[in-house]
Design an enzyme around this catalytic site. Structure first.
Site, PDB file in Angstrom:
ATOM      1  CE  LYS A 205     -20.544  11.359 -13.509  1.00  0.00           C
ATOM      2  NZ  LYS A 205     -20.376  10.111 -14.248  1.00  0.00           N
TER       3      LYS A 205
ATOM      4  NE  ARG B  93     -24.209  12.785 -18.176  1.00  0.00           N
ATOM      5  CZ  ARG B  93     -24.203  12.270 -16.971  1.00  0.00           C
ATOM      6  NH1 ARG B  93     -24.346  13.036 -15.919  1.00  0.00           N
ATOM      7  NH2 ARG B  93     -24.041  10.969 -16.834  1.00  0.00           N
TER       8      ARG B  93
ATOM      9  NE  ARG C  14     -24.932   1.957 -11.436  1.00  0.00           N
ATOM     10  CZ  ARG C  14     -24.595   3.192 -11.757  1.00  0.00           C
ATOM     11  NH1 ARG C  14     -24.254   4.037 -10.801  1.00  0.00           N
ATOM     12  NH2 ARG C  14     -24.566   3.584 -12.996  1.00  0.00           N
TER      13      ARG C  14
ATOM     14  NE  ARG D 217     -28.407   4.363 -12.956  1.00  0.00           N
ATOM     15  CZ  ARG D 217     -27.451   5.258 -12.872  1.00  0.00           C
ATOM     16  NH1 ARG D 217     -26.991   5.618 -11.684  1.00  0.00           N
ATOM     17  NH2 ARG D 217     -26.932   5.791 -13.948  1.00  0.00           N
TER      18      ARG D 217
ATOM     19  NE  ARG E  28     -25.309   5.422 -18.382  1.00  0.00           N
ATOM     20  CZ  ARG E  28     -25.238   4.522 -17.405  1.00  0.00           C
ATOM     21  NH1 ARG E  28     -25.806   3.337 -17.544  1.00  0.00           N
ATOM     22  NH2 ARG E  28     -24.610   4.794 -16.296  1.00  0.00           N
TER      23      ARG E  28
HETATM   24  P1  B4P Z   1     -20.605   6.019 -10.627  1.00  0.00           P
HETATM   25  O1  B4P Z   1     -19.660   6.486 -11.669  1.00  0.00           O
HETATM   26  O2  B4P Z   1     -20.488   6.688  -9.289  1.00  0.00           O
HETATM   27  O3  B4P Z   1     -21.994   6.146 -11.357  1.00  0.00           O
HETATM   28  P2  B4P Z   1     -22.881   7.403 -11.599  1.00  0.00           P
HETATM   29  O4  B4P Z   1     -22.484   8.576 -10.771  1.00  0.00           O
HETATM   30  O5  B4P Z   1     -24.235   6.903 -11.364  1.00  0.00           O
HETATM   31  O6  B4P Z   1     -22.584   7.850 -13.099  1.00  0.00           O
HETATM   32  P3  B4P Z   1     -23.486   7.885 -14.367  1.00  0.00           P
HETATM   33  O7  B4P Z   1     -22.791   8.852 -15.277  1.00  0.00           O
HETATM   34  O8  B4P Z   1     -23.631   6.509 -14.874  1.00  0.00           O
HETATM   35  O9  B4P Z   1     -24.953   8.327 -13.940  1.00  0.00           O
HETATM   36  P4  B4P Z   1     -25.725   9.706 -13.738  1.00  0.00           P
HETATM   37  O10 B4P Z   1     -26.644   9.486 -12.606  1.00  0.00           O
HETATM   38  O11 B4P Z   1     -24.812  10.891 -13.647  1.00  0.00           O
HETATM   39  O12 B4P Z   1     -20.470   4.472 -10.238  1.00  0.00           O
HETATM   40  C1  B4P Z   1     -20.821   3.388 -11.015  1.00  0.00           C
HETATM   41  C2  B4P Z   1     -20.565   2.055 -10.303  1.00  0.00           C
HETATM   42  O13 B4P Z   1     -19.172   1.871 -10.076  1.00  0.00           O
HETATM   43  C3  B4P Z   1     -21.235   1.904  -8.936  1.00  0.00           C
HETATM   44  O14 B4P Z   1     -21.813   0.640  -8.855  1.00  0.00           O
HETATM   45  C4  B4P Z   1     -20.097   2.022  -7.938  1.00  0.00           C
HETATM   46  O15 B4P Z   1     -20.331   1.243  -6.776  1.00  0.00           O
HETATM   47  C5  B4P Z   1     -18.921   1.460  -8.725  1.00  0.00           C
HETATM   48  N1  B4P Z   1     -17.650   2.047  -8.297  1.00  0.00           N
HETATM   49  C6  B4P Z   1     -17.405   3.369  -8.137  1.00  0.00           C
HETATM   50  N2  B4P Z   1     -16.127   3.560  -7.721  1.00  0.00           N
HETATM   51  C7  B4P Z   1     -15.539   2.328  -7.650  1.00  0.00           C
HETATM   52  C8  B4P Z   1     -14.219   1.867  -7.291  1.00  0.00           C
HETATM   53  N3  B4P Z   1     -13.234   2.707  -6.943  1.00  0.00           N
HETATM   54  N4  B4P Z   1     -13.976   0.532  -7.339  1.00  0.00           N
HETATM   55  C9  B4P Z   1     -14.967  -0.341  -7.697  1.00  0.00           C
HETATM   56  N5  B4P Z   1     -16.238   0.035  -8.025  1.00  0.00           N
HETATM   57  C10 B4P Z   1     -16.516   1.365  -8.011  1.00  0.00           C
HETATM   58  O16 B4P Z   1     -26.568   9.864 -15.115  1.00  0.00           O
HETATM   59  C11 B4P Z   1     -27.563   8.955 -15.522  1.00  0.00           C
HETATM   60  C12 B4P Z   1     -28.369   9.518 -16.716  1.00  0.00           C
HETATM   61  O17 B4P Z   1     -29.086  10.721 -16.299  1.00  0.00           O
HETATM   62  C13 B4P Z   1     -27.560   9.977 -17.929  1.00  0.00           C
HETATM   63  O18 B4P Z   1     -27.247   8.902 -18.812  1.00  0.00           O
HETATM   64  C14 B4P Z   1     -28.542  11.003 -18.563  1.00  0.00           C
HETATM   65  O19 B4P Z   1     -29.568  10.382 -19.292  1.00  0.00           O
HETATM   66  C15 B4P Z   1     -29.173  11.677 -17.354  1.00  0.00           C
HETATM   67  N6  B4P Z   1     -28.446  12.906 -16.957  1.00  0.00           N
HETATM   68  C16 B4P Z   1     -27.768  13.085 -15.783  1.00  0.00           C
HETATM   69  N7  B4P Z   1     -27.211  14.323 -15.756  1.00  0.00           N
HETATM   70  C17 B4P Z   1     -27.540  14.918 -16.928  1.00  0.00           C
HETATM   71  C18 B4P Z   1     -27.247  16.191 -17.509  1.00  0.00           C
HETATM   72  N8  B4P Z   1     -26.473  17.086 -16.863  1.00  0.00           N
HETATM   73  N9  B4P Z   1     -27.733  16.465 -18.730  1.00  0.00           N
HETATM   74  C19 B4P Z   1     -28.503  15.596 -19.390  1.00  0.00           C
HETATM   75  N10 B4P Z   1     -28.816  14.357 -18.932  1.00  0.00           N
HETATM   76  C20 B4P Z   1     -28.344  14.030 -17.694  1.00  0.00           C
END
Ligand code: B4P
Length: 190
Positions: free
Chosen positions: A13, A88, A127, A133, A144
């Protein structure tokens, strides 16, 4: 374009949202990034959110909604945005609809990035090594993924029911996935 990006942790995402921001010239609004920034600065909200995030659980709906509302009130959102990490759960999906209705707006499109669990775990492990992280440790990742299945997966049905959902195969290079997402969006907006 008012777009919601849905997908499990590690589905790409955040990765795709930054590309979509550059391509469509709209802001990328990530609730995860907003929360991590609050943790880093050490605001009261950040202090509250820190332990919850590290455990892989969801921060309370009220806190995240207030943060999102504040961000959406900024001047750069008139032409649309890419929402990453919100909603979410179903309560957040309903809150978003209500908030946007107050602003005379609505979600136009939801894109779901589809990636199987083994690959999600491998990506997050990559990552963890590269960035360290706090919530990328194996225990938090398991939590998660469980939270995603129980609370976020129903949001996919919410947007399917509203006929706004397109599922995109999230497996392949970042560029290949990006091309699929743009194709899905442009065919709709053409
Ligand atoms: P991503 O999937 O891009 O990771 P993310 O956006 O950080 O998702 P996540 O759900 O984990 O975190 P968020 O910040 O929303 O990529 C992951 C990895 O994969 C990266 O290293 C990337 O390089 C790699 N990758 C991506 N595409 C690839 C491809 N095509 N090929 C190879 N590698 C690839 O949330 C974090 C925390 O914040 C949550 O657990 C929660 O505690 C809180 N939070 C956030 N939003 C919230 C909400 N709305 N409500 C309540 N809590 C919330």
């Amino acid at each position: 374009m008012r777009l919601v990006l849905l997908g499990a942790p590690g589905s790409g995402k955040g990765t795709q949202a930054t590309r979509l921001r550059d391509h469509y010239r709209v802001p990328h609004i990530s609730t995860g990034d907003l929360l991590r920034a609050a943790v880093k600065v050490g605001t009261p909200l950040g202090l509250q959110a820190k332990a919850v995030m590290e455990a892989g659980a969801l921060v309370s709906d009220d806190i995240v909604l207030a943060m999102l509302e504040e961000r959406l009130s900024q001047g750069d959102t008139g032409g649309g945005y890419v929402l990453d990490g919100y909603p979410r759960n179903l309560a957040q999906a309903n809150s978003l609809d209500a908030l946007l209705a107050r602003l005379g707006q609505s979600v136009e499109r939801a894109i779901q990035l589809d990636v199987d669990t083994e690959l999600l775990i491998a990506r997050i492990a990559g990552r963890a090594k590269a960035e360290g992280r706090a919530d990328d440790n194996p225990e938090s990742v398991r939590k998660r993924l469980q939270v995603y299945e129980e609370q976020t997966a129903p949001v996919i049905e919410f947007y399917r029911h509203q006929q706004k959902l397109t599922a995109v195969d999230g497996v392949g290079s970042m560029e290949a996935v990006f091309e699929r997402v743009v194709e899905a969006l442009d065919s709709r907006y053409a």
